[in-house]
Design a protein around this motif. Structure first.
Motif, PDB file in Angstrom:
ATOM      1  N   ILE A 144      15.936   0.582  11.161  1.00  0.00           N
ATOM      2  CA  ILE A 144      15.454   1.923  11.449  1.00  0.00           C
ATOM      3  C   ILE A 144      16.021   2.852  10.381  1.00  0.00           C
ATOM      4  CG2 ILE A 144      15.428   3.835  13.102  1.00  0.00           C
ATOM      5  CD1 ILE A 144      13.924   1.341  14.029  1.00  0.00           C
ATOM      6  N   GLY A 145      15.167   3.672   9.786  1.00  0.00           N
ATOM      7  CA  GLY A 145      15.639   4.558   8.732  1.00  0.00           C
ATOM      8  C   GLY A 145      14.914   5.883   8.730  1.00  0.00           C
ATOM      9  N   VAL A 146      15.406   6.780   7.892  1.00  0.00           N
ATOM     10  CA  VAL A 146      14.797   8.095   7.719  1.00  0.00           C
ATOM     11  C   VAL A 146      14.463   8.264   6.244  1.00  0.00           C
ATOM     12  CG1 VAL A 146      15.145  10.586   7.885  1.00  0.00           C
ATOM     13  CG2 VAL A 146      16.061   9.087   9.667  1.00  0.00           C
ATOM     14  N   HIS A 147      13.195   8.536   5.968  1.00  0.00           N
ATOM     15  CA  HIS A 147      12.722   8.761   4.598  1.00  0.00           C
ATOM     16  C   HIS A 147      12.489  10.254   4.403  1.00  0.00           C
ATOM     17  CE1 HIS A 147      10.567   8.113   0.835  1.00  0.00           C
ATOM     18  NE2 HIS A 147       9.670   8.961   1.284  1.00  0.00           N
ATOM     19  N   TYR A 148      12.920  10.766   3.255  1.00  0.00           N
ATOM     20  CA  TYR A 148      12.851  12.205   3.004  1.00  0.00           C
ATOM     21  C   TYR A 148      11.734  12.580   2.036  1.00  0.00           C
ATOM     22  CZ  TYR A 148      17.420  11.842   5.114  1.00  0.00           C
ATOM     23  OH  TYR A 148      18.440  11.550   5.977  1.00  0.00           O
ATOM     24  N   GLU A 149      11.176  13.758   2.235  1.00  0.00           N
ATOM     25  CA  GLU A 149      10.160  14.293   1.347  1.00  0.00           C
ATOM     26  C   GLU A 149      10.812  15.281   0.379  1.00  0.00           C
ATOM     27  OE1 GLU A 149       6.987  16.022   3.544  1.00  0.00           O
ATOM     28  OE2 GLU A 149       6.857  14.354   4.969  1.00  0.00           O
ATOM     29  N   GLY A 150      10.422  15.186  -0.890  1.00  0.00           N
ATOM     30  CA  GLY A 150      10.952  16.132  -1.866  1.00  0.00           C
ATOM     31  C   GLY A 150      12.401  15.846  -2.211  1.00  0.00           C
ATOM     32  N   LYS A 151      13.093  16.870  -2.710  1.00  0.00           N
ATOM     33  CA  LYS A 151      14.472  16.724  -3.151  1.00  0.00           C
ATOM     34  C   LYS A 151      15.414  16.881  -1.965  1.00  0.00           C
ATOM     35  CE  LYS A 151      17.801  18.310  -6.598  1.00  0.00           C
ATOM     36  NZ  LYS A 151      18.071  19.252  -7.718  1.00  0.00           N
ATOM     37  N   ALA A 152      15.986  15.754  -1.521  1.00  0.00           N
ATOM     38  CA  ALA A 152      16.871  15.769  -0.358  1.00  0.00           C
ATOM     39  C   ALA A 152      18.333  15.885  -0.748  1.00  0.00           C
ATOM     40  CB  ALA A 152      16.665  14.505   0.470  1.00  0.00           C
ATOM     41  N   GLY A 153      18.644  15.666  -2.023  1.00  0.00           N
ATOM     42  CA  GLY A 153      20.023  15.782  -2.459  1.00  0.00           C
ATOM     43  C   GLY A 153      20.303  14.882  -3.634  1.00  0.00           C
ATOM     44  N   GLU A 154      21.537  14.896  -4.089  1.00  0.00           N
ATOM     45  CA  GLU A 154      21.912  14.051  -5.209  1.00  0.00           C
ATOM     46  C   GLU A 154      23.397  13.709  -5.151  1.00  0.00           C
ATOM     47  OE1 GLU A 154      22.763  16.919  -8.943  1.00  0.00           O
ATOM     48  OE2 GLU A 154      20.673  16.886  -8.292  1.00  0.00           O
ATOM     49  N   LEU A 155      23.731  12.604  -5.791  1.00  0.00           N
ATOM     50  CA  LEU A 155      25.098  12.103  -5.884  1.00  0.00           C
ATOM     51  C   LEU A 155      25.377  11.829  -7.353  1.00  0.00           C
ATOM     52  CD1 LEU A 155      27.658  10.800  -4.451  1.00  0.00           C
ATOM     53  CD2 LEU A 155      26.348   8.658  -4.467  1.00  0.00           C
ATOM     54  N   ASN A 156      26.515  12.298  -7.847  1.00  0.00           N
ATOM     55  CA  ASN A 156      26.874  12.074  -9.243  1.00  0.00           C
ATOM     56  C   ASN A 156      28.056  11.116  -9.327  1.00  0.00           C
ATOM     57  OD1 ASN A 156      25.360  14.001 -11.281  1.00  0.00           O
ATOM     58  ND2 ASN A 156      25.638  15.144  -9.373  1.00  0.00           N
ATOM     59  N   ILE A 157      27.877  10.032 -10.070  1.00  0.00           N
ATOM     60  CA  ILE A 157      28.933   9.042 -10.273  1.00  0.00           C
ATOM     61  C   ILE A 157      29.066   8.781 -11.768  1.00  0.00           C
ATOM     62  CG2 ILE A 157      29.698   6.674  -9.835  1.00  0.00           C
ATOM     63  CD1 ILE A 157      28.175   6.712  -7.241  1.00  0.00           C
ATOM     64  N   ASN A 158      30.247   9.086 -12.315  1.00  0.00           N
ATOM     65  CA  ASN A 158      30.508   8.886 -13.742  1.00  0.00           C
ATOM     66  C   ASN A 158      29.462   9.568 -14.620  1.00  0.00           C
ATOM     67  OD1 ASN A 158      32.782   7.290 -13.153  1.00  0.00           O
ATOM     68  ND2 ASN A 158      31.538   5.430 -13.048  1.00  0.00           N
ATOM     69  N   GLY A 159      29.046  10.761 -14.215  1.00  0.00           N
ATOM     70  CA  GLY A 159      28.087  11.523 -14.998  1.00  0.00           C
ATOM     71  C   GLY A 159      26.647  11.102 -14.805  1.00  0.00           C
ATOM     72  N   LYS A 160      26.385  10.105 -13.964  1.00  0.00           N
ATOM     73  CA  LYS A 160      25.019   9.652 -13.716  1.00  0.00           C
ATOM     74  C   LYS A 160      24.522  10.249 -12.402  1.00  0.00           C
ATOM     75  CE  LYS A 160      23.927   5.411 -14.707  1.00  0.00           C
ATOM     76  NZ  LYS A 160      23.732   3.926 -14.652  1.00  0.00           N
ATOM     77  N   LYS A 161      23.303  10.794 -12.437  1.00  0.00           N
ATOM     78  CA  LYS A 161      22.732  11.444 -11.263  1.00  0.00           C
ATOM     79  C   LYS A 161      21.880  10.462 -10.461  1.00  0.00           C
ATOM     80  CE  LYS A 161      20.865  15.520 -11.774  1.00  0.00           C
ATOM     81  NZ  LYS A 161      19.864  16.576 -12.117  1.00  0.00           N
ATOM     82  N   TYR A 162      22.208  10.332  -9.177  1.00  0.00           N
ATOM     83  CA  TYR A 162      21.447   9.503  -8.247  1.00  0.00           C
ATOM     84  C   TYR A 162      20.796  10.418  -7.215  1.00  0.00           C
ATOM     85  CZ  TYR A 162      24.308   5.567  -9.978  1.00  0.00           C
ATOM     86  OH  TYR A 162      24.939   4.612 -10.756  1.00  0.00           O
ATOM     87  N   LEU A 163      19.488  10.363  -7.097  1.00  0.00           N
ATOM     88  CA  LEU A 163      18.769  11.203  -6.137  1.00  0.00           C
ATOM     89  C   LEU A 163      18.744  10.537  -4.760  1.00  0.00           C
ATOM     90  CD1 LEU A 163      15.755  12.380  -8.327  1.00  0.00           C
ATOM     91  CD2 LEU A 163      17.936  13.532  -7.913  1.00  0.00           C
ATOM     92  N   TYR A 164      18.947  11.345  -3.743  1.00  0.00           N
ATOM     93  CA  TYR A 164      18.989  10.845  -2.364  1.00  0.00           C
ATOM     94  C   TYR A 164      17.577  10.520  -1.893  1.00  0.00           C
ATOM     95  CZ  TYR A 164      20.365  10.774   2.594  1.00  0.00           C
ATOM     96  OH  TYR A 164      20.608  10.421   3.896  1.00  0.00           O
ATOM     97  N   LYS A 165      17.366   9.276  -1.432  1.00  0.00           N
ATOM     98  CA  LYS A 165      16.044   8.805  -1.043  1.00  0.00           C
ATOM     99  C   LYS A 165      15.869   8.611   0.458  1.00  0.00           C
ATOM    100  CE  LYS A 165      14.402   8.418  -5.217  1.00  0.00           C
ATOM    101  NZ  LYS A 165      13.234   9.217  -5.687  1.00  0.00           N
TER     102      LYS A 165
END
Length: 286
Positions: free
Chosen positions: A95-116
Motif C-alpha cells: 500500500i502506498g501514496v503517490h504524489y502529484e507535482g513537486k512533493a519535496g526533495e532530499l539532498n545527499i552529497n550535493g545530489k538532488k533526489y525528488l520525492y516520488k
C-alpha cells in the motif's frame, strides 16, 4: 507528462522505488512473498530479476549497532516536503501514496533526489541487532538520472500513527480484482497530503548503499534508516495488510548479506551531549 496509466502500471509492479526500470513497467511476471514466487526465487522468475540472486549489495540488511562506523561529516538530512494532492494505491504487493507535482526533495552529497512516493512493509524489512519491528515506511526519492534514495522509518506497536490515521477511512475503498499473473492496481484520491517531514526533529540515522527490496532488486539505492523508532497500532497494521494479495500480506524481504559494505551512523548533538544510538532506540511518533 507521463500518462496516469503508465504510472499505475509501474507502481503496480513496484512501490519500493521509482527506478527507471520500474517506471517503464516490467510486468511480464508476478512475484510474491511465499512459495514459488517468493523472495528466495525472485532471481529465477525473469532475466530482469537476476540481480535479486546475484547482487552483492542487496537490501534490506540487519544493522548491528556495535559495528556501525560513526561519520559526523554526513551531517543532518537536507530535506523539504510540501503539501500536494495524493493518491492512495494498492499494487497488490504493498500500500502506498503517490504524489502529484513537486512533493519535496532530499539532498545527499550535493545530489538532488525528488520525492516520488511512500509505501509500507509489514513487518519491517530492516532489522536492528536482529530485531524486526511491526512496520517500515519507505519515503522514495529519485534523481533525474534515475538513482534512488529511500528514507526508511521503523515502527513498533503502540499508539496509532498520525499519518496512517489520516488514511484509514480510504483503505477499505481499495479493491483487488485479481491477484493472478497480472494484477490490476486499485487507487483512491485522498486529496491534499501534508508531507512536511522537515518539521520533525531528526535524532540520528544509519546510511548504507544497497538495492531495491523488490524485483528487479537494482543496486542503485542510497538508504537512510532513521534511528528513532515511531509507533503504530495493531489495528493500523491490519488495515494496511487487508487489501493486499493473500501471498503478499506479510511483504518483507528477508535481510541480505552485508558483504563488504559498512553501515555508517550519524549522531545528533543535543545540548552538549551526544545521543547514543549504538545502545538504545529513541521512541516517538510522527
Amino acid at each position: 507528462m507521463v500518462p496516469r496509466v503508465a504510472i499505475v502500471v509501474a507502481l503496480s509492479l513496484l512501490f519500493n522505488a521509482a527506478s527507471a526500470m520500474v517506471e517503464q513497467g516490467i510486468a511480464e511476471v508476478r512475484f510474491s512473498y511465499v512459495a514459488d514466487n517468493g523472495p528466495e526465487n525472485w532471481g529465477k522468475l525473469s532475466p530482469n530479476f537476476n540481480t535479486c540472486s546475484t547482487g552483492k549489495h542487496q537490501s534490506p540488511v540487519d544493522i548491528m549497532q556495535n559495528k556501525t562506523a560513526q561519520r559526523q561529516e554526513l551531517g543532518p538530512l537536507s530535506k523539504e516536503y510540501y503539501s500536494v494532492n495524493a493518491t492512495l494505491m494498492n499494487s497488490g504487493y504493498s500500500i502506498g501514496v503517490h504524489y502529484e507535482g513537486k512533493a519535496g526533495e532530499l539532498n545527499i552529497n550535493g545530489k538532488k533526489y525528488l520525492y516520488k512516493q511512500m509505501h509500507w512493509h509489514t513487518p519491517s524489512e530492516h532489522t536492528i541487532n536482529g530485531e524486526r519491528f511491526a512496520a517500515e515506511l519507505h519515503l522514495v526519492h529519485q534523481t533525474e538520472e534515475k538513482d534512488v534514495a529511500v528514507v526508511a522509518i521503523l515502527y513498533k506497536y503502540g499508539d496509532p500513527n498520525p499519518v496512517v490515521t489520516k488514511l484509514m477511512p480510504y483503505l477499505p475503498q481499495l479493491t483487488r480484482e485479481s491477484c493472478t499473473s497480472n494484477p490490476k492496481t486499485s487507487d483512491v484520491d485522498v486529496g491534499m497530503m501534508d508531507r512536511d517531514y522537515s518539521r520533525q526533529p531528526l535524532q540520528g540515522y544509519y546510511r548504507y548503499h544497497g538495492s531495491l527490496t523488490t524485483p528487479p532488486c537494482t543496486e542503485n539505492v542510497v538508504w537512510t534508516v532513521l534511528a528513532r523508532v515511531r509507533s503504530i497500532s495493531e489495528e493500523q497494521v491490519t488495515a494496511l495488510r487487508e487489501p493486499l494479495c493473500k501471498d503478499c500480506k506479510f511483504n518483507s524481504r528477508p535481510v541480505q548479506p552485508l558483504n563488504d559494505r559498512k553501515v555508517e551512523l550519524f549522531k545528533v548533538h543535543k545540548k552538549g551531549r551526544v545521543e547514543a544510538y549504538r545502545n538504545k532506540f529513541v521512541p516517538g511518533s510522527i
